[in-house]
Scaffold this motif. Structure first.
Motif, PDB file in Angstrom:
ATOM      1  N   ASP B  69     -19.373 -22.089 -17.783  1.00 21.02           N
ATOM      2  CA  ASP B  69     -19.559 -21.489 -18.056  1.00 21.02           C
ATOM      3  C   ASP B  69     -19.739 -21.323 -20.194  1.00 21.02           C
ATOM      4  N   ARG B  70     -18.804 -22.041 -20.971  1.00 26.52           N
ATOM      5  CA  ARG B  70     -18.189 -21.704 -22.181  1.00 26.52           C
ATOM      6  C   ARG B  70     -18.215 -23.197 -22.334  1.00 26.52           C
ATOM      7  N   ASP B  71     -18.739 -23.888 -21.637  1.00 28.43           N
ATOM      8  CA  ASP B  71     -18.509 -25.753 -21.923  1.00 28.43           C
ATOM      9  C   ASP B  71     -17.918 -26.047 -22.649  1.00 28.43           C
ATOM     10  N   GLU B  72     -16.910 -25.671 -21.826  1.00 30.61           N
ATOM     11  CA  GLU B  72     -14.933 -26.699 -22.438  1.00 30.61           C
ATOM     12  C   GLU B  72     -14.880 -26.879 -21.330  1.00 30.61           C
ATOM     13  N   GLU B  73     -13.922 -27.840 -21.657  1.00 32.77           N
ATOM     14  CA  GLU B  73     -12.752 -28.741 -20.240  1.00 32.77           C
ATOM     15  C   GLU B  73     -11.951 -28.584 -20.922  1.00 32.77           C
ATOM     16  N   PRO B  74     -10.968 -28.617 -19.569  1.00 36.38           N
ATOM     17  CA  PRO B  74      -9.274 -28.520 -19.354  1.00 36.38           C
ATOM     18  C   PRO B  74      -8.901 -30.406 -20.253  1.00 36.38           C
ATOM     19  N   VAL B  75      -9.166 -29.576 -21.884  1.00 32.73           N
ATOM     20  CA  VAL B  75      -8.705 -31.409 -22.245  1.00 32.73           C
ATOM     21  C   VAL B  75      -6.667 -31.380 -21.887  1.00 32.73           C
ATOM     22  N   VAL B  76      -6.262 -30.410 -21.792  1.00 35.53           N
ATOM     23  CA  VAL B  76      -4.737 -30.393 -21.616  1.00 35.53           C
ATOM     24  C   VAL B  76      -4.463 -29.461 -20.182  1.00 35.53           C
ATOM     25  N   ILE B  77      -3.564 -29.997 -19.712  1.00 31.49           N
ATOM     26  CA  ILE B  77      -2.999 -30.149 -18.621  1.00 31.49           C
ATOM     27  C   ILE B  77      -1.539 -29.484 -18.283  1.00 31.49           C
ATOM     28  N   TYR B  78      -1.023 -28.556 -18.709  1.00 32.42           N
ATOM     29  CA  TYR B  78       0.475 -29.035 -18.965  1.00 32.42           C
ATOM     30  C   TYR B  78       1.093 -28.205 -17.543  1.00 32.42           C
ATOM     31  N   HIS B  79       2.708 -28.516 -17.892  1.00 31.47           N
ATOM     32  CA  HIS B  79       4.054 -28.150 -17.346  1.00 31.47           C
ATOM     33  C   HIS B  79       4.674 -28.122 -17.410  1.00 31.47           C
ATOM     34  N   SER B  80       6.497 -27.263 -17.007  1.00 32.14           N
ATOM     35  CA  SER B  80       7.944 -28.288 -17.523  1.00 32.14           C
ATOM     36  C   SER B  80       8.564 -28.165 -16.494  1.00 32.14           C
ATOM     37  N   HIS B  81       9.322 -29.304 -17.159  1.00 29.68           N
ATOM     38  CA  HIS B  81      10.293 -29.947 -16.306  1.00 29.68           C
ATOM     39  C   HIS B  81      11.215 -29.110 -16.885  1.00 29.68           C
ATOM     40  N   THR B  82      12.236 -28.173 -15.160  1.00 28.83           N
ATOM     41  CA  THR B  82      13.210 -27.445 -15.783  1.00 28.83           C
ATOM     42  C   THR B  82      14.756 -28.280 -15.623  1.00 28.83           C
ATOM     43  N   ALA B  83      14.954 -29.319 -15.271  1.00 28.40           N
ATOM     44  CA  ALA B  83      16.051 -29.885 -15.090  1.00 28.40           C
ATOM     45  C   ALA B  83      16.319 -31.352 -15.009  1.00 28.40           C
ATOM     46  N   THR B  84      14.573 -32.155 -15.727  1.00 30.32           N
ATOM     47  CA  THR B  84      14.423 -33.266 -15.755  1.00 30.32           C
ATOM     48  C   THR B  84      13.563 -33.376 -16.486  1.00 30.32           C
ATOM     49  N   GLU B  85      13.967 -34.803 -16.861  1.00 30.98           N
ATOM     50  CA  GLU B  85      13.221 -35.001 -18.231  1.00 30.98           C
ATOM     51  C   GLU B  85      11.180 -34.680 -18.147  1.00 30.98           C
ATOM     52  N   ALA B  86      10.439 -35.128 -19.247  1.00 29.28           N
ATOM     53  CA  ALA B  86       9.316 -34.540 -19.692  1.00 29.28           C
ATOM     54  C   ALA B  86       8.020 -35.807 -19.259  1.00 29.28           C
ATOM     55  N   TYR B  87       8.844 -36.400 -17.591  1.00 30.86           N
ATOM     56  CA  TYR B  87       8.212 -37.624 -17.695  1.00 30.86           C
ATOM     57  C   TYR B  87       7.548 -37.321 -16.295  1.00 30.86           C
ATOM     58  N   PRO B  88       6.304 -38.037 -15.968  1.00 27.15           N
ATOM     59  CA  PRO B  88       5.621 -37.073 -14.480  1.00 27.15           C
ATOM     60  C   PRO B  88       6.465 -37.598 -13.534  1.00 27.15           C
ATOM     61  N   SER B  89       6.561 -36.980 -12.442  1.00 28.94           N
ATOM     62  CA  SER B  89       7.117 -37.434 -11.088  1.00 28.94           C
ATOM     63  C   SER B  89       5.939 -38.123 -10.505  1.00 28.94           C
ATOM     64  N   ARG B  90       7.143 -37.995  -9.356  1.00 29.68           N
ATOM     65  CA  ARG B  90       5.881 -38.960  -8.090  1.00 29.68           C
ATOM     66  C   ARG B  90       4.548 -37.757  -8.110  1.00 29.68           C
TER      67      ARG B  90
END
Lengths: 110, 137
Positions: B69-90
Motif C-alpha cells: 500500500d505504501r509502495d515500500e519494500e523490505p530493504v533490510v530483514i534482520y534477526h539476532s543470533h544469541t549464542a553464535t556469530e553474526a553469520y547466516p546459518s544453513r
C-alpha cells in the motif's frame, strides 16, 4: 471461476514478473494445478507430497489456510489468494560454548 | 553496501538486546527501488526461541499488505543470533526468500572478543551468501 492469486517476488520468475495472476479451481489444490499449466514449476514451489510446504504461507482473503482446510480449502469465485514465503531462520545450531564470559557483553572496557 | 543511519542501527541492536536470549527479528522498510532503509518495523518472533525465528503468519500478511500500500519494500530483514556469530546459518540460507534485501545479523553473543555486538550485512541469493560493507551514517 476466477480467483486472483498474489505472487511473492521470489516466485515472479514463473509469472513473467507479474505480481498477480488469475487462476481457477474449487480448492487450493486445484488452483495450484491450474496455475502450473500456465506457469510450469510454480506448484512444486508451494506444494510438496500433496501438502503445502511448511515455510510457504498461503492466505485465503485474510486467513492463513492452515487455520482453514490447508490445501483442501474450498474456493469461491472472486476469492483472493496470497502466497508469501515465511520469513524465518535462526542460528539453529549449537548452544553457546562454555567459557564465553557473558558479563563482558554489557561492559565497554576490555 | 548497506547504508544505514546510526539511529536505525542502534534500534536494531536495542531490539536484539531486549529479546536476548531469544532471537529478535524484523524489517526496515524503504521506498521501493530506493535501497534506503527508513522505517523500522520490529516483528514478533512467533517461535520465541534462542535458535529460531519466524514472523507470525498473520503479521506477515499484514506487513506485506502495508508495504504494498505504501509502495515500500523490505530493504533490510534482520534477526539476532544469541549464542553464535553474526553469520547466516544453513537455516538462514535455506529460508532466505528476498534476493533484493540486505540480511542483517546482530549477534548478542560475545564470540569474537571484539566487543559486545556484531552487526553484519549479507546478500543471500540462490543459496549463495555474500557479505557486504555496512556504512553507518
Amino acid at each position: 471461476m476466477a480467483i486472483e492469486v498474489r505472487i511473492p517476488t521470489i516466485l515472479r520468475t514463473y509469472t513473467d514478473g507479474q505480481k498477480a495472476v488469475d487462476g481457477s479451481g474449487a480448492t487450493l489444490d486445484e488452483l495450484f494445478t491450474d496455475l502450473d499449466t500456465r506457469h510450469p514449476g510454480i506448484r512444486e514451489r508451494i506444494v510438496k507430497d500433496g501438502e503445502l510446504r511448511r515455510f510457504v504461507n498461503v492466505y485465503l482473503n485474510d486467513e492463513d489456510v492452515r487455520f482453514l482446510d490447508g490445501i483442501a480449502t474450498k474456493l469461491a469465485d472472486g476469492d483472493s489468494v496470497t502466497i508469501l514465503p515465511a520469513v524465518a531462520g535462526g542460528a539453529g545450531a549449537q548452544p553457546r560454548p562454555a567459557g564465553v564470559v557473558a558479563g563482558r557483553r554489557a561492559g565497554g572496557t576490555r | 553496501m548497506l547504508t544505514i543511519t546510526q539511529a536505525l542501527h542502534d534500534a536494531l541492536v536495542a531490539h536484539a538486546r531486549a529479546d536476548h536470549p531469544d532471537e529478535a527479528c524484523g524489517v526496515i522498510a524503504g521506498p521501493a527501488g530506493s535501497d534506503r532503509p527508513e522505517r523500522h518495523i520490529p516483528m514478533l518472533n512467533a517461535a520465541r526461541s534462542p535458535t529460531f525465528y519466524e514472523f507470525d503468519s498473520t503479521d506477515l500478511l499484514k506487513l506485506y499488505r502495508e508495504l504494498d500500500d505504501r509502495d515500500e519494500e523490505p530493504v533490510v530483514i534482520y534477526h539476532s543470533h544469541t549464542a553464535t556469530e553474526a553469520y547466516p546459518s544453513r537455516t538462514d540460507i535455506s529460508y532466505a526468500n528476498e534476493p533484493g534485501a540486505h540480511y542483517v545479523l546482530v549477534s548478542t553473543a560475545d564470540t569474537d572478543g571484539a566487543g559486545p555486538f556484531q552487526f553484519r550485512s549479507f546478500r543471500i541469493v540462490d543459496g549463495e551468501v555474500t557479505e557486504e560493507e555496512v556504512s553507518v551514517v
